[in-house]
Design an enzyme around this catalytic site. Structure first.
Site, PDB file in Angstrom:
ATOM      1  N   ASP A 280     -63.887  -6.324  23.169  1.00  0.00           N
ATOM      2  CA  ASP A 280     -63.322  -6.885  24.393  1.00  0.00           C
ATOM      3  C   ASP A 280     -62.827  -8.272  23.995  1.00  0.00           C
ATOM      4  O   ASP A 280     -63.630  -9.160  23.689  1.00  0.00           O
ATOM      5  CB  ASP A 280     -64.423  -6.960  25.463  1.00  0.00           C
ATOM      6  CG  ASP A 280     -63.934  -7.680  26.711  1.00  0.00           C
ATOM      7  OD1 ASP A 280     -62.813  -8.222  26.685  1.00  0.00           O
ATOM      8  OD2 ASP A 280     -64.689  -7.704  27.696  1.00  0.00           O
TER       9      ASP A 280
ATOM     10  N   HIS B   1     -33.098  -6.010  22.557  1.00  0.00           N
ATOM     11  CA  HIS B   1     -32.380  -5.010  21.753  1.00  0.00           C
ATOM     12  C   HIS B   1     -30.860  -5.237  21.741  1.00  0.00           C
ATOM     13  O   HIS B   1     -30.221  -5.191  20.696  1.00  0.00           O
ATOM     14  CB  HIS B   1     -32.660  -3.599  22.265  1.00  0.00           C
ATOM     15  CG  HIS B   1     -34.115  -3.318  22.494  1.00  0.00           C
ATOM     16  ND1 HIS B   1     -35.097  -3.743  21.637  1.00  0.00           N
ATOM     17  CD2 HIS B   1     -34.764  -2.660  23.492  1.00  0.00           C
ATOM     18  CE1 HIS B   1     -36.274  -3.345  22.087  1.00  0.00           C
ATOM     19  NE2 HIS B   1     -36.104  -2.696  23.216  1.00  0.00           N
TER      20      HIS B   1
ATOM     21  N   HIS C 173     -38.042  -3.189  18.064  1.00  0.00           N
ATOM     22  CA  HIS C 173     -38.061  -1.925  17.310  1.00  0.00           C
ATOM     23  C   HIS C 173     -36.651  -1.428  16.977  1.00  0.00           C
ATOM     24  O   HIS C 173     -36.479  -0.622  16.077  1.00  0.00           O
ATOM     25  CB  HIS C 173     -38.904  -0.864  18.025  1.00  0.00           C
ATOM     26  CG  HIS C 173     -38.249  -0.217  19.202  1.00  0.00           C
ATOM     27  ND1 HIS C 173     -38.230  -0.782  20.443  1.00  0.00           N
ATOM     28  CD2 HIS C 173     -37.584   0.961  19.324  1.00  0.00           C
ATOM     29  CE1 HIS C 173     -37.589   0.025  21.275  1.00  0.00           C
ATOM     30  NE2 HIS C 173     -37.185   1.087  20.632  1.00  0.00           N
TER      31      HIS C 173
ATOM     32  N   ASP D 246     -35.628  -6.420  30.051  1.00  0.00           N
ATOM     33  CA  ASP D 246     -36.241  -5.323  29.300  1.00  0.00           C
ATOM     34  C   ASP D 246     -35.375  -4.900  28.103  1.00  0.00           C
ATOM     35  O   ASP D 246     -35.906  -4.508  27.069  1.00  0.00           O
ATOM     36  CB  ASP D 246     -36.448  -4.123  30.251  1.00  0.00           C
ATOM     37  CG  ASP D 246     -37.212  -2.983  29.606  1.00  0.00           C
ATOM     38  OD1 ASP D 246     -38.204  -3.262  28.902  1.00  0.00           O
ATOM     39  OD2 ASP D 246     -36.827  -1.805  29.797  1.00  0.00           O
TER      40      ASP D 246
HETATM   41  C1  BG6 Z   1     -38.125  -0.560  25.288  1.00  0.00           C
HETATM   42  C2  BG6 Z   1     -37.937  -0.725  26.768  1.00  0.00           C
HETATM   43  O1  BG6 Z   1     -38.159  -1.810  24.657  1.00  0.00           O
HETATM   44  O2  BG6 Z   1     -37.054   0.203  24.767  1.00  0.00           O
HETATM   45  C3  BG6 Z   1     -37.840   0.612  27.466  1.00  0.00           C
HETATM   46  O3  BG6 Z   1     -39.032  -1.464  27.310  1.00  0.00           O
HETATM   47  C4  BG6 Z   1     -36.768   1.471  26.824  1.00  0.00           C
HETATM   48  O4  BG6 Z   1     -37.579   0.465  28.855  1.00  0.00           O
HETATM   49  C5  BG6 Z   1     -36.961   1.500  25.312  1.00  0.00           C
HETATM   50  O5  BG6 Z   1     -36.864   2.766  27.381  1.00  0.00           O
HETATM   51  C6  BG6 Z   1     -35.786   2.200  24.650  1.00  0.00           C
HETATM   52  O6  BG6 Z   1     -36.073   2.418  23.301  1.00  0.00           O
HETATM   53  P1  BG6 Z   1     -35.373   3.607  22.520  1.00  0.00           P
HETATM   54  O7  BG6 Z   1     -35.859   3.451  21.127  1.00  0.00           O
HETATM   55  O8  BG6 Z   1     -35.810   4.873  23.187  1.00  0.00           O
HETATM   56  O9  BG6 Z   1     -33.904   3.392  22.672  1.00  0.00           O
END
Ligand code: BG6
Length: 477
Positions: free
Chosen positions: A88, A234, A172, A229
């Protein structure tokens, strides 16, 4: 750059959704491909009170669910790498156990995939347990704040325990194969660079369209919205990779130095350069789906769609709009970058309709690169050549048969273990991203802009189409 390869990977939030869907499957795939050091020990921690055996069972179930069968070889070896420590993070006790299991923090890679509200106590616990020494590095998952001020607070808290060269901020998208290929396309080919500027490029479009709705993230999403978001991270990273100057090396400093220059050159969005939307019920892929307000159970002003006309104020991109759009519950799932070139300066083909070249870089789900070229339509004409635009297509999976599609986190986790920050986001980048996004939100607040509705399964509100069409531009669909 931290050169030492980690001997222990410590996952906070190890039983959570991201861990089950992405992290454990990625690690298992790396392990199966013998890309992980045989001695790498993976310690999962959470507050779920599991034993080692129970954690391994959870991991096995996650791999069976989320990793294609052909990539599950050597599962037993992978599961043997795993152990579990209950912790925790708001109390000191669990950290002592962690310190013991993690060999006192030597050659340690830490991954936080917990709620950002737990970052500060976690870092404090790591400091108190002596797990933040020279041999330790840390990786953080988004959301890193909700605006510049909260992002700075998180960055400051992390910086009190780790220097920047041991902080690995995840976006990512940077681990996606096709996003990395964008760098290869631009800088491993002579062809594009000489024409990659406002003399030859008319505009750029970046679309990240999703068909999913809120999924199970109602509360998080309603507090965020599409701008924070998706655009803040991204989409701005994609824009930076498209627009950056050639770095002198493919390394963490050179690449990130160039990206941050682009992010800092973004012009504040002006009046009429943004459109927001929120979906209502409709049909996506033939399925009737409810509206955002119905999924949420109440009215909300959160945007599930945003379209922007952005500008990068530097010599290379003077006068070249970057149209960005992203949204949930759109017509199809597609992430792509469209580079629209200008028309030839003079046509020698009297009467022929000329179409300017266009480069479409498919990021997902299709991994295609398509360059439209003008060609002669075969035949013998009396009144001059007939021309048509034809695509020169490269389907990446066909070009590289025998390779399998990797999860973006495979690349990122391996880089974290090896201490390579090139594909991670530096503090100055995140802060430049927030600064630009905060200014957009401030404009929306000042104008009292409310999202326009759009039907699920469409391409967003009609105002987004108008945003581009005013400039004579059509979104690529
Ligand atoms: C995330 C968002 O960072 O990326 C999500 O929080 C989104 O809302 C996702 O669905 C999309 O990732 P990918 O790899 O599916 O394009």
């Amino acid at each position: 750059m931290t050169a030492q390869t980690a001997k222990t990977l410590l996952l906070f939030g190890a039983t959570g959704d991201l861990s089950q869907r992405m992290l454990l499957p990625s690690l298992a795939a790396l392990s199966a491909d013998q890309l992980l050091d045989p001695d790498l020990h993976i310690v999962g921690t959470a507050r779920t009170g599991l034993s080692d055996a129970e954690f391994r069972n959870l991991a096995r179930a996650a791999l069976e669910k989320y990793l294609p069968a052909e990539r599950r070889g050597g599962m037993a070896d992978f599961l043997n790498r795993l152990s579990y420590v209950d912790c925790d993070v708001t109390t000191p006790e669990g950290f002592d156990d962690l310190a013991r299991v993690c060999g006192g923090g030597e050659d340690l890679a830490i991954f936080l995939s917990t709620a950002p509200s737990l970052f500060e106590p976690t870092i404090q616990g790591l400091v108190d347990a002596g797990l933040t020494g020279h041999g330790a590095r840390i990786s953080l998952e988004k959301p890193l704040g909700t605006d510049l001020a909260s992002s700075r607070a998180i960055n400051d808290a992390v910086a009190r325990a780790f220097p920047e060269d041991r902080i690995f901020r995840i976006d990512h998208y940077l681990g996606k194969e096709t996003v990395q290929n964008l760098i290869a396309l631009r800088f491993a080919n002579l062809l594009f660079e000489p024409i990659w500027n406002s003399n030859y490029i008319e505009h750029v479009q970046i679309t990240v369209a999703e068909t999913v709705g809120l999924e199970s993230r109602v509360d998080f999403y309603d507090g965020a919205g599409a701008l924070r978001d998706m655009v803040q991270n991204h989409m701005l990273q994609l824009l930076a990779l498209v627009a950056m100057e050639p770095p002198s090396h493919f390394d963490a400093s050179a690449v990130r130095d160039e990206k941050v220059k682009v992010l800092r050159a973004l012009r504040p969005i002006g009046a009429g350069e943004s459109v927001t939307g929120q979906y209502r019920s409709g049909a996506v892929n033939g399925q009737i789906v409810p509206g955002y307000d119905e999924e949420l159970g109440r009215d909300s002003d959160t945007e599930t769609f945003v379209a922007l006309k952005a500008h990068v104020d530097n010599w290379r991109w003077r006068g070249v709009p970057f149209y960005l759009r992203t949204g949930k519950r759109l017509h199809e799932r597609v992430t792509e970058i469209v580079v629209q070139f200008r028309c030839v300066p003079h046509s020698i083909f009297t009467g022929a309709k000329m179409t300017a070249n266009r480069l479409v870089i498919g990021i997902q789900p299709k991994e295609n690169i398509s360059l439209s070229l003008m060609a002669k339509v075969p035949g013998i004409e009396q009144d001059g050549m007939v021309l048509r635009s034809v695509p020169l297509d490269i389907a990446m999976p066909d070009a590289f048969v025998g390779t399998h599609r990797r999860i973006a986190y495979e690349r990122l986790l391996l880089d974290l273990v090896h201490g390579d920050q090139t594909r991670f986001v530096r503090r100055d980048e995140v802060e430049a991203q927030w600064q630009w996004v905060d200014a957009i939100r401030a404009t929306w607040a000042a104008e009292g802009l409310a999202p326009k509705t759009y039907s699920a399964g469409s391409w967003g509100p009609s105002a987004a189409i108008a945003l581009a069409e005013r400039d004579g531009v059509s979104w690529h669909e």
